[in-house]
Design a protein around this motif. Structure first.
Motif, PDB file in Angstrom:
ATOM      1  N   SER A 187       6.083   6.472  12.476  1.00 48.54           N
ATOM      2  CA  SER A 187       4.954   5.755  11.916  1.00 48.54           C
ATOM      3  C   SER A 187       3.702   6.151  12.676  1.00 48.54           C
ATOM      4  O   SER A 187       3.778   6.638  13.807  1.00 48.54           O
ATOM      5  N   THR A 243       5.270   5.183   3.183  1.00 45.19           N
ATOM      6  CA  THR A 243       4.744   3.836   3.072  1.00 45.19           C
ATOM      7  C   THR A 243       3.357   3.835   3.693  1.00 45.19           C
ATOM      8  O   THR A 243       3.176   4.312   4.816  1.00 45.19           O
ATOM      9  N   CYS A 244       2.383   3.335   2.956  1.00 48.22           N
ATOM     10  CA  CYS A 244       0.997   3.362   3.419  1.00 48.22           C
ATOM     11  C   CYS A 244       0.401   1.971   3.262  1.00 48.22           C
ATOM     12  O   CYS A 244       0.416   1.404   2.173  1.00 48.22           O
ATOM     13  N   GLN A 245      -0.095   1.432   4.363  1.00 51.54           N
ATOM     14  CA  GLN A 245      -0.708   0.106   4.350  1.00 51.54           C
ATOM     15  C   GLN A 245      -2.123   0.245   4.907  1.00 51.54           C
ATOM     16  O   GLN A 245      -2.324   0.557   6.080  1.00 51.54           O
ATOM     17  N   VAL A 246      -3.105   0.005   4.033  1.00 51.72           N
ATOM     18  CA  VAL A 246      -4.507   0.145   4.416  1.00 51.72           C
ATOM     19  C   VAL A 246      -4.997  -1.167   5.005  1.00 51.72           C
ATOM     20  O   VAL A 246      -4.865  -2.224   4.389  1.00 51.72           O
ATOM     21  N   GLY A 247      -5.541  -1.089   6.208  1.00 51.56           N
ATOM     22  CA  GLY A 247      -6.123  -2.251   6.866  1.00 51.56           C
ATOM     23  C   GLY A 247      -7.637  -2.144   6.888  1.00 51.56           C
ATOM     24  O   GLY A 247      -8.217  -1.230   6.292  1.00 51.56           O
ATOM     25  N   THR A 287      -5.315   2.679   8.908  1.00 50.31           N
ATOM     26  CA  THR A 287      -4.282   2.796   7.888  1.00 50.31           C
ATOM     27  C   THR A 287      -2.973   3.083   8.607  1.00 50.31           C
ATOM     28  O   THR A 287      -2.926   3.900   9.527  1.00 50.31           O
ATOM     29  N   TYR A 288      -1.912   2.381   8.192  1.00 48.30           N
ATOM     30  CA  TYR A 288      -0.595   2.559   8.793  1.00 48.30           C
ATOM     31  C   TYR A 288       0.284   3.331   7.818  1.00 48.30           C
ATOM     32  O   TYR A 288       0.396   2.967   6.652  1.00 48.30           O
ATOM     33  N   GLU A 301      -0.759   5.146  13.063  1.00 51.59           N
ATOM     34  CA  GLU A 301      -1.962   4.402  12.744  1.00 51.59           C
ATOM     35  C   GLU A 301      -3.093   5.425  12.735  1.00 51.59           C
ATOM     36  O   GLU A 301      -3.270   6.165  13.706  1.00 51.59           O
TER      37      GLU A 301
END
Length: 79
Positions: free
Chosen positions: A3, A33-37, A41-42, A5
Motif C-alpha cells: 500500500s 484499491t484507491c481511496q482519495v482523502g 490518496t491511499y 500514500e
C-alpha cells in the motif's frame, strides 16, 4: 500486497485541483484499491500494479504542471 500514500503538489499552475483530479482519473481502472482523502490518496494492491499507478500518477500530473512535487510513502504491512 503493498500500500502507499501519495500526495501530489502541482506548482506554478492556476489549476492545481484539475491537475490532481486528472491524474487520479488516469488510475481509475488499474486494478487497485484507491481511496482519495483530503490531502493524500491511499492505494493498495499487488506490488506491480501499485508501482504502475505511482508512475502513471506522476506522468499524468507532470504533463499538466510546469513543476511538480510528489510525496509517496510505501508499506508492505498487511494491516
Amino acid at each position: 500486497m503493498i500500500s502507499c500514500e501519495v500526495s501530489i503538489y502541482p506548482m506554478e499552475t492556476q489549476n492545481s485541483d484539475q491537475v490532481i483530479n486528472q491524474a487520479l482519473a488516469s488510475i481509475k481502472d488499474k486494478g487497485v484499491t484507491c481511496q482519495v482523502g483530503t490531502i493524500s490518496t491511499y492505494i493498495s494492491g499487488p506490488p506491480e500494479k501499485v508501482w504502475e499507478c505511482i508512475r502513471t500518477l506522476y506522468d499524468a500530473a507532470s504533463a499538466r504542471s510546469k513543476e511538480l512535487s510528489m510525496v509517496v510513502t510505501i508499506s508492505n504491512s498487511q494491516e
